[in-house]
Structure formats: structure tokens, C-alpha cells
Design a protein around this motif. Structure first.
Motif, short mmCIF file in Angstrom:
data_model
loop_
_atom_site.label_atom_id
_atom_site.label_comp_id
_atom_site.label_asym_id
_atom_site.label_seq_id
_atom_site.Cartn_x
_atom_site.Cartn_y
_atom_site.Cartn_z
N CYS A 1 0.84 -1.19 -0.10
CA CYS A 1 0.02 0.06 0.21
C CYS A 1 0.81 1.14 0.04
CB CYS A 1 -1.07 0.17 1.26
SG CYS A 1 -1.48 -1.51 1.57
N ALA A 2 2.00 1.39 0.67
CA ALA A 2 3.10 2.33 0.62
C ALA A 2 3.53 2.73 -0.88
CB ALA A 2 4.10 1.93 1.62
N GLN A 3 3.23 1.88 -1.56
CA GLN A 3 3.69 2.45 -3.01
C GLN A 3 2.84 3.58 -3.58
OE1 GLN A 3 4.90 -1.31 -5.71
NE2 GLN A 3 3.08 -2.02 -4.43
N CYS A 4 1.73 3.88 -2.93
CA CYS A 4 0.72 4.85 -3.21
C CYS A 4 0.33 5.83 -2.09
CB CYS A 4 -0.66 4.44 -3.98
SG CYS A 4 0.19 3.32 -5.63
N HIS A 5 0.08 5.10 -1.01
CA HIS A 5 -0.64 5.70 0.01
C HIS A 5 0.30 6.66 1.01
CE1 HIS A 5 -4.74 4.83 -0.46
NE2 HIS A 5 -4.28 3.70 -1.06
#
Ligand code: HEC
Ligand code: HEC
Ligand code: HEC
Length: 246
Positions: A34-38
Motif C-alpha cells: 500500500c505504501a507504493q501509493c498511500h
């Protein structure tokens, strides 16, 4: 079917923090994907390379220090002339400062809870607000009723929203005071401290405002950062009054 990271910005940012994601546990991967975007990000240098400002850590202070060192501004405030930052959506950073991250609870635990499809147990791919699905998102770990869990979230969000509003009125007062100082003939040198405080106050506010859980991902940290924002905004106001020509 193994979880993997493909986005270069996250790979680079983790490397800079000394983290080798290929060694991450499956549970850690259930947040890293998720840390690729958020996350918070900016476009670095003439090549506009997508970069996460994580060289010093995930807190508001750490990200601010990264931007100050790089000499970054997203925009210039039209009324006060302050060099402003715009925060994007730092869910991963704010979550990282909270009790769930500390306890090893991943993004997917709440946003992709396990569901049964016939005989199979799979993670729910309807990625949405856990409030739509409290029984599966929260109750595997918490013993309270759905209504009680919902009220806990809403209480945190109401408190956070009240602090956001308090920060916004403080920022408006700071802006008005700086505008009055400019009109009175204060110079750029006179105003540099007030403008720096205006930048800080709004950045700290935005670290919480742009984060999409309204404080839930890390309630105490969100309140701490908003308290600082209010303090910096009032300091900006006082500093502007000090340099206003009589
Ligand atoms: C490739 C980029 C990307 C990745 C990876 C990603 N998201 Fe998102 N996510 C988005 C974008 C963009 C939106 C906003 C979509 C919209 O507004 O229509 C969004 C929206 C959401 C929402 C709000 C959905 C709603 O009902 O409005 C949640 C919750 C969410 N993401 C959680 C997650 C979680 C948890 C993960 C990891 C398992 C994840 N996302 C991975 C880009 C991403
Ligand atoms: C302990 C459970 C929990 C964990 C862990 C968690 N979230 Fe959330 N998240 C929530 C709740 C509760 C909300 C508030 C939903 C609402 O207001 O409707 C929320 C809100 C969001 C939203 C906005 C959703 C919307 O409908 O607008 C996004 C995006 C999001 N989370 C992403 C993430 C990401 C990315 C991570 C990991 C870095 C994460 N969350 C970790 C519980 C969690
Ligand atoms: C995978 C397990 C897990 C899931 C899923 C989970 N939690 Fe938690 N939650 C925890 C743990 C562990 C703690 C920390 C308890 C402690 O240390 O006392 C915690 C703490 C909390 C707290 C106290 C926060 C604080 O600052 O003290 C709240 C509120 C909370 N959870 C709400 C939720 C909600 C709402 C959901 C669903 C959206 C949820 N949790 C989903 C494990 C989970």
C-alpha cells in the motif's frame, strides 16, 4: 502469488532508510504494497523523479526537515508570500507512528480482512472503509461490539476534526496578521520569520488534514502534530504583529 513491490519510488525510499524489502515478512509486505501509493511524495530535480521524503523518518518533523534541507516549496502563498508545502496522502507515514503499526497490524488486516468464499479463506479485495465492514475488519482482534468499535472511531475522528478546525482559524489569523504587516510596510527581511512559521503551521496541519483516516490511524500523534500546528500559527501571528510598522 507472492506479494511484491514494483514501484521504484518506494524501492528507492526503503533503500535510503536501510531497509531491504526482499527480506520483509509477509505481514510487513501487507503494508508495504500500500505504501507504493498511500504516502507523501514530491518530484525531485529537473528530471522530476518521483521521490518520498523519508531520509529522516516518517514524522511531520522528519519530513519537514527533509524538505527544508532540499530547499523545497510546492507553491507560494499569494497573500503572505510564504514558501508553502502541499502534503499528499501520508497514510503509511501516519499509520507508522500509531499503536496498530507498533502492534504489527497491517493495512490489509483492516482494509482487506479475511473472508470466506465457499471453502476458501481469502483476503477481501473490496478495499474500502473498514466502517462498512466492522465485523470482519475489527472484531477478529477486538472483543467489543460493532457499535462500540464504530463509536471509538467516530470519537477519534470528531476530536481530530475539532483540532483541524482550531488550527484553521489560527492559520487564518496568522495570514491576516502577515497581510496587515505587509500593508504597513514591513520588508521581506522583517517578514522572514513570520513566513517560515506560516509554512510550518500549514504543513503540520496538512500532515493530518491530507491523511485520509481523520486521525484514526494514529490518534495521539495526529493530536500532537495539530497542537504544534496551532502553536506555530499563533507564533506566526504574534511575529507578524511584532514587525507591523506603527
Ligand atoms: C497503485 C496505487 C495504489 C496502491 C498500491 C493502493 N492504493 Fe488505495 N487508492 C489508490 C487511489 C488512487 C485511491 C483513490 C481512488 C478513488 O478516489 O477513486 C485509493 C483509494 C483507497 C481507499 C478508499 C476507497 C474508497 O472506498 O473510497 C482505501 C481504503 C485504500 N485505497 C486502501 C489501500 C490499501 C489498504 C492498499 C494496500 C493493500 C492500497 N490502497 C493500495 C491508489 C492505490
Ligand atoms: C486498525 C485498522 C486500520 C489499519 C491498520 C489501517 N487502517 Fe486505514 N482506516 C481505518 C479506519 C477505521 C479508517 C476510517 C474510515 C472512515 O472514516 O470511513 C481508515 C481510513 C483509511 C483511508 C480512507 C478511506 C476512505 O473511505 O476514505 C485510507 C485510504 C486508508 N485508511 C489507508 C490505509 C493504509 C494505506 C494503511 C496502512 C499504511 C491503513 N489504512 C491502515 C482502519 C485502518
Ligand atoms: C490484527 C489485529 C487488530 C485489528 C484487525 C484491529 N486492531 Fe485495533 N488494536 C489491536 C492491538 C494489538 C491494539 C493495541 C492494544 C494494546 O496495546 O493495548 C489495538 C488498539 C486499538 C485501539 C486503541 C488505540 C489507542 O490509541 O490506544 C482502538 C481504538 C482500536 N484498536 C480500534 C480498532 C478498529 C476500529 C479496528 C477495525 C477498523 C481495529 N482496531 C482493528 C489489534 C487490532
Amino acid at each position: 502469488m507472492a506479494l511484491r513491490i514494483t514501484r521504484p519510488a518506494l524501492i528507492n525510499a526503503l533503500k535510503e532508510r536501510g531497509i531491504d524489502w526482499t527480506q520483509a515478512t509477509r505481514q510487513e509486505m501487507r503494508s508495504y504494497v500500500c505504501a507504493q501509493c498511500h504516502v507523501e511524495y514530491y518530484f525531485k530535480g529537473d528530471d522530476k523523479i518521483l521521490t518520498f521524503p523519508w531520509s529522516k523518518g516518517y514524522t511531520a518533523e522528519a519530513i519537514e526537515a527533509h524538505y527544508d534541507e532540499y530547499g523545497f516549496r510546492d507553491w507560494t502563498h499569494q497573500e503572505t508570500g510564504a514558501p508553502m508545502l502541499k502534503v499528499q496522502h501520508p497514510e503509511f507515514e501516519v499509520w507508522s507512528t500509531g499503536i496498530h503499526a507498533r502492534s504489527g497490524v497491517s493495512c490489509a488486516d483492516c482494509h482487506m480482512p479475511y473472508v470466506r468464499e465457499g471453502a476458501l479463506k481469502v483476503s477481501d479485495h473490496w478495499i474500502r472503509s473498514p466502517l462498512q465492514n466492522i465485523a470482519q475488519a475489527c472484531l477478529p482482534c477486538h472483543q467489543q461490539s460493532e457499535e462500540e468499535m464504530k463509536q471509538r472511531v467516530l470519537t477519534i475522528q470528531k476530536r481530530t476534526a475539532d483540532l483541524l478546525r482550531a488550527s484553521e482559524s489560527a492559520q487564518l489569523d496568522a495570514i491576516d496578521a502577515i497581510v496587515a504587516a505587509i500593508k504597513s510596510g514591513a520588508t521581506d527581511a522583517d517578514l522572514s520569520k513570520a513566513r517560515a512559521l506560516h509554512r510550518r503551521a500549514t504543513f503540520y496541519w496538512d500532515y493530518v488534514a491530507a491523511e485520509n483516516s481523520t486521525g484514526f490511524h494514529s490518534p495521539q500523534e495526529s493530536a500532537r502534530v495539530l497542537a504544534l500546528s496551532i502553536n506555530y500559527a499563533r507564533q506566526a501571528q504574534i511575529e507578524a504583529l511584532r514587525v507591523t510598522k506603527k
